[in-house]
Scaffold this motif. Structure first.
Motif, PDB file in Angstrom:
ATOM      1  N   GLY B 156     -27.249  13.816  -9.410  1.00  0.00           N
ATOM      2  CA  GLY B 156     -28.007  14.469  -8.811  1.00  0.00           C
ATOM      3  C   GLY B 156     -28.954  13.436  -7.723  1.00  0.00           C
ATOM      4  O   GLY B 156     -27.615  12.673  -6.731  1.00  0.00           O
ATOM      5  N   SER B 157     -29.896  13.278  -6.916  1.00  0.00           N
ATOM      6  CA  SER B 157     -30.239  12.496  -5.970  1.00  0.00           C
ATOM      7  C   SER B 157     -30.648  11.070  -6.172  1.00  0.00           C
ATOM      8  O   SER B 157     -31.099  10.624  -7.544  1.00  0.00           O
ATOM      9  N   ASP B 159     -33.545   7.499  -6.142  1.00  0.00           N
ATOM     10  CA  ASP B 159     -34.829   7.549  -6.631  1.00  0.00           C
ATOM     11  C   ASP B 159     -35.047   6.866  -4.889  1.00  0.00           C
ATOM     12  O   ASP B 159     -34.906   6.624  -4.335  1.00  0.00           O
ATOM     13  N   GLU B 160     -36.308   6.530  -5.201  1.00  0.00           N
ATOM     14  CA  GLU B 160     -37.025   5.730  -4.147  1.00  0.00           C
ATOM     15  C   GLU B 160     -36.080   4.183  -3.892  1.00  0.00           C
ATOM     16  O   GLU B 160     -36.255   3.384  -2.953  1.00  0.00           O
ATOM     17  N   ALA B 161     -35.498   3.895  -5.251  1.00  0.00           N
ATOM     18  CA  ALA B 161     -34.748   2.537  -5.263  1.00  0.00           C
ATOM     19  C   ALA B 161     -33.587   2.618  -4.507  1.00  0.00           C
ATOM     20  O   ALA B 161     -32.332   2.552  -4.618  1.00  0.00           O
ATOM     21  N   ASN B 162     -33.156   4.038  -3.746  1.00  0.00           N
ATOM     22  CA  ASN B 162     -31.577   4.582  -4.168  1.00  0.00           C
ATOM     23  C   ASN B 162     -30.579   4.093  -4.708  1.00  0.00           C
ATOM     24  O   ASN B 162     -29.629   3.617  -4.718  1.00  0.00           O
ATOM     25  N   ILE B 163     -31.434   4.861  -5.694  1.00  0.00           N
ATOM     26  CA  ILE B 163     -30.234   4.648  -7.414  1.00  0.00           C
ATOM     27  C   ILE B 163     -30.078   5.990  -7.833  1.00  0.00           C
ATOM     28  O   ILE B 163     -30.834   7.126  -8.308  1.00  0.00           O
ATOM     29  N   TYR B 164     -28.595   6.619  -7.767  1.00  0.00           N
ATOM     30  CA  TYR B 164     -27.891   7.417  -8.262  1.00  0.00           C
ATOM     31  C   TYR B 164     -27.689   7.161  -9.694  1.00  0.00           C
ATOM     32  O   TYR B 164     -26.758   6.215 -10.147  1.00  0.00           O
ATOM     33  N   PRO B 165     -28.093   8.536  -9.950  1.00  0.00           N
ATOM     34  CA  PRO B 165     -27.402   9.188 -11.576  1.00  0.00           C
ATOM     35  C   PRO B 165     -26.242   9.664 -11.785  1.00  0.00           C
ATOM     36  O   PRO B 165     -25.595  10.375 -11.130  1.00  0.00           O
ATOM     37  N   VAL B 182     -26.200   4.047 -10.288  1.00  0.00           N
ATOM     38  CA  VAL B 182     -25.399   3.429  -9.440  1.00  0.00           C
ATOM     39  C   VAL B 182     -26.508   3.906  -8.326  1.00  0.00           C
ATOM     40  O   VAL B 182     -26.942   3.920  -7.580  1.00  0.00           O
ATOM     41  N   CYS B 183     -25.999   2.384  -7.605  1.00  0.00           N
ATOM     42  CA  CYS B 183     -27.348   2.053  -6.254  1.00  0.00           C
ATOM     43  C   CYS B 183     -25.992   2.281  -4.937  1.00  0.00           C
ATOM     44  O   CYS B 183     -25.491   1.535  -5.372  1.00  0.00           O
ATOM     45  N   ILE B 184     -26.670   2.722  -4.259  1.00  0.00           N
ATOM     46  CA  ILE B 184     -25.800   3.295  -3.327  1.00  0.00           C
ATOM     47  C   ILE B 184     -26.707   3.059  -2.222  1.00  0.00           C
ATOM     48  O   ILE B 184     -27.853   4.471  -1.846  1.00  0.00           O
ATOM     49  N   ASP B 194     -25.067   5.247   8.378  1.00  0.00           N
ATOM     50  CA  ASP B 194     -23.630   6.177   8.361  1.00  0.00           C
ATOM     51  C   ASP B 194     -23.778   7.894   8.117  1.00  0.00           C
ATOM     52  O   ASP B 194     -23.117   8.165   7.548  1.00  0.00           O
ATOM     53  N   GLY B 195     -25.212   7.825   7.322  1.00  0.00           N
ATOM     54  CA  GLY B 195     -25.051   9.009   6.966  1.00  0.00           C
ATOM     55  C   GLY B 195     -24.985   8.919   5.751  1.00  0.00           C
ATOM     56  O   GLY B 195     -25.038  10.665   4.719  1.00  0.00           O
ATOM     57  N   PHE B 196     -23.805   8.280   5.436  1.00  0.00           N
ATOM     58  CA  PHE B 196     -23.283   8.761   3.666  1.00  0.00           C
ATOM     59  C   PHE B 196     -24.934   9.085   2.363  1.00  0.00           C
ATOM     60  O   PHE B 196     -25.248   8.898   2.201  1.00  0.00           O
ATOM     61  N   ARG B 197     -24.197  10.284   2.236  1.00  0.00           N
ATOM     62  CA  ARG B 197     -24.664  10.211   0.833  1.00  0.00           C
ATOM     63  C   ARG B 197     -24.004  10.566  -0.123  1.00  0.00           C
ATOM     64  O   ARG B 197     -23.586  11.597  -0.087  1.00  0.00           O
ATOM     65  N   PRO B 198     -24.067  10.237  -1.822  1.00  0.00           N
ATOM     66  CA  PRO B 198     -23.490  11.396  -2.062  1.00  0.00           C
ATOM     67  C   PRO B 198     -23.618  12.825  -3.032  1.00  0.00           C
ATOM     68  O   PRO B 198     -24.576  12.917  -3.245  1.00  0.00           O
ATOM     69  N   SER B 199     -22.533  13.222  -2.329  1.00  0.00           N
ATOM     70  CA  SER B 199     -22.821  14.679  -3.129  1.00  0.00           C
ATOM     71  C   SER B 199     -22.414  15.427  -5.018  1.00  0.00           C
ATOM     72  O   SER B 199     -22.201  14.960  -6.005  1.00  0.00           O
TER      73      SER B 199
END
Lengths: 187, 389
Positions: B156-157, B159-165, B182-184, B194-199
């Motif tokens: 998923g996307s 949260d406010e702390a850039n932590i992803y499930p 996982v925080c990214i 760098d525009g990176f977000r996990p998909s």
């Protein structure tokens, strides 16, 4: 950004070349300068000089290994500053010690008049380094290129300071032997 | 041959030897300083120089965390920023090509808004002590540095702390199973964007460390290196020629040859108690201090939930005044220092005088609350208790 792309920026005279190369290698260059100068302000000055030198020298130079190239510029700038400081009696310490050991390395040798001899010596040192086991080679380069203290090297390699000193002494002796063999030692 | 010429001759040795001998990996320093300092130093180096605070006339009675310039603290093994390898974005993007200062995108638009600072941020080079998200390393180093190396699917996307499930598919290092957080870090609005977000739905090879955030009391994993089939944020420079599948196939062998030697510990851990006595005992500094000014840092895992504050000390209840004095001197010495302490967002207001319990990070500053609830009103029973110590 990859090195070839950064070098392209240098060639296109884009100031981004400085930005990206500093981002990628600034820390590395600063650490090299810092080890020589042992003063953060002086080190920063040397870093500035190094990147300015890179801007002025690429092109025409097109380094294969940008990191090592920039680091060499940083080292040269730091040594220049070190010498200037020493002339003002502000230098000393580990860098002086390492420089003294280098002198012993080719003890009593006369100054090479010809650039060819200098090149030959460099080639001999490269051959010497190639023949060394990896760890010893790193120790040698860390002492005489990075001008690290024996203590710093000992920590890095989990060795005693005495063991490092002993290895360096043996390597200097071996190198001297090689230089004698090549007729490059004028003792 | 004299010293100078010998030095010059050495300067011309094969660059491969120079790279090979590159000193210092600073593992222990990083471990000691921990992620708290890491994130703070990182933030400071990148974007949180607050000229406003510097100009506000901090005097000798002002406590602030001094952060060194990159030339002082950088380690050759740290502080690099390169994009490469499988799934590397390759798009670090400083907005101004200047030698010393990086300008944070949008920084001048609204200096009062959280995360928006006026003026240039000094030192976009990454100082030592940060996380490894932007650190160049080999695959062998990555294997030996991180205890948790997994393939995991993003569910998923952020949260406010850039932590992803994420859900772990396979573990290569220490065993890890099931769902993890996982925080990214998000570097948008900074020169490192760098525009990176996990998909969502994609699998990544993650090199993880365990982290804790005193600002919100959360525990999570930090993705120190992220390798994906198509996108990622990794700076492992010797995997550029490998496909993702080849790398995954090689990982067991890499790990067997380079077992992790780092302790399995939570970096940036904090005092897990609300008891003021326990917090007092575990804190390095307890200060009665007035909040002179404050601002909101904009990124890095720790500081999403924190406020930078400038303090004027009224009384040092506990702590080494010399160290605090040293921080002050250091901050004055280095123009890129950040004069601040860090506290949970919204925990104090400007002008308030409170009792603060801090962790003091040696050598780097700044002052960081030692527990999520480490600030007390001097009029409260807890505050009075601490002031009477």
């Amino acid at each position: 950004m990859r090195d070839p792309d950064i070098i392209k920026l240098f060639f296109s005279r884009s100031e981004d070349a400085i930005t990206f190369s500093r981002m990628k290698y600034g820390a590395y260059v600063a650490s090299v300068a810092g080890r020589i100068l042992r003063d953060p302000r002086d080190a920063e000055e040397a870093v500035q000089d190094a990147f300015l030198a890179a801007w002025n020298s690429i092109p025409p130079n097109e380094p294969e290994k940008l990191g090592a190239y920039l680091c060499r510029l940083g080292r040269n700038a730091a040594l220049d500053l070190f010498r200037r400081n020493r002339s003002k009696k502000r230098g000393g310490g580990e860098t002086d010690l390492a420089l003294d050991e280098m002198e012993e390395l080719i003890a009593g040798g006369s100054a090479p008049e010809e650039a060819a001899e200098r090149k030959a010596i460099t080639e001999t040192i490269n051959s010497f380094l190639r023949e060394l086991p990896g760890k010893k080679r790193r120790i040698f380069v860390q002492r005489y290129w990075y001008l690290m203290s024996e203590e710093e090297i000992a920590k890095e390699h989990l060795m005693s300071k005495a063991a490092v000193a002993m290895q360096l002494m043996r390597m200097r002796a071996s190198l001297k032997e090689m230089l004698v063999k090549e007729g490059l030692y004028h003792g | 041959m004299d010293n100078e010429k010998m030095t010059d001759v050495m300067a011309d040795i094969d660059p491969a030897f120079i790279e090979e001998a590159r000193p210092g990996r600073m593992k222990r320093v990083l471990r000691t300083v921990g992620s708290v300092a890491a994130a703070l130093v990182f933030c400071a180096g990148l974007s949180f120089v607050v000229p406003k605070l510097l100009k506000s006339g901090a005097d000798d009675h002002t406590a602030y965390g001094a952060l060194p310039t990159e030339s002082v603290k950088n380690d050759p093994a740290q502080g690099e920023n390169t994009s490469g390898g499988i799934g590397g974005e390759g798009s670090v993007r400083p907005s101004e090509p200047v030698l010393q200062n990086a300008h944070i995108a949008g920084a001048t638009e609204d200096p009062q808004a959280p995360g928006k600072l006026d003026g240039d941020a000094v030192g976009y080079l990454l100082p030592a002590g940060m996380d490894f998200c932007l650190t160049q390393m080999t695959i062998d180093e990555a294997a030996s540095r991180f205890n948790y190396i997994v393939t995991a699917v993003c569910r998923g996307s952020a949260d406010e702390a850039n932590i992803y499930p994420f859900t772990v598919a396979d573990s290569f290092g220490k065993s890890l199973e099931g769902d993890i957080e996982v925080c990214i870090p998000d570097y948008s609005n900074t020169s490192l964007a760098d525009g990176f977000r996990p998909s969502e739905g994609s699998e990544y090879l993650l090199f993880l460390s365990r982290r804790a955030n005193v600002m919100n009391g959360r525990e999570y994993f930090l993705a120190e290196q992220t390798v994906g089939r198509e996108n990622g944020r990794n700076h492992i420079f010797d995997i550029a020629d490998m496909t993702y599948d080849e790398l995954i196939a090689a990982m067991p062998g890499v790990i067997a040859e380079n077992p992790c030697t780092e302790p399995d510990e939570i970096i940036g851990d904090f005092i897990r108690s609300d008891d003021p006595e326990v917090i007092f005992e575990g804190s390095d500094a307890v200060l009665l201090a007035k909040v002179v000014s404050m601002t909101r840092p904009m990124f890095a895992p720790l500081t999403y939930d924190g406020d930078w504050i400038l303090l004027e000390i009224e009384r040092t209840v506990k702590g080494d005044e010399a160290k605090i004095e040293a921080l002050i001197l250091r901050a004055k010495e280095f123009p890129s220092a950040v004069p601040c302490a860090l506290v949970p967002a919204g925990s104090v207001k400007e002008g308030e005088t409170m009792v603060f319990c801090f962790t003091l990070i040696e050598g780097t500053g700044p002052l960081i609350v030692s527990a999520p609830n480490a600030i007390f009103s001097p009029d409260s029973s807890e505050g009075r208790l601490l002031l009477n110590k």
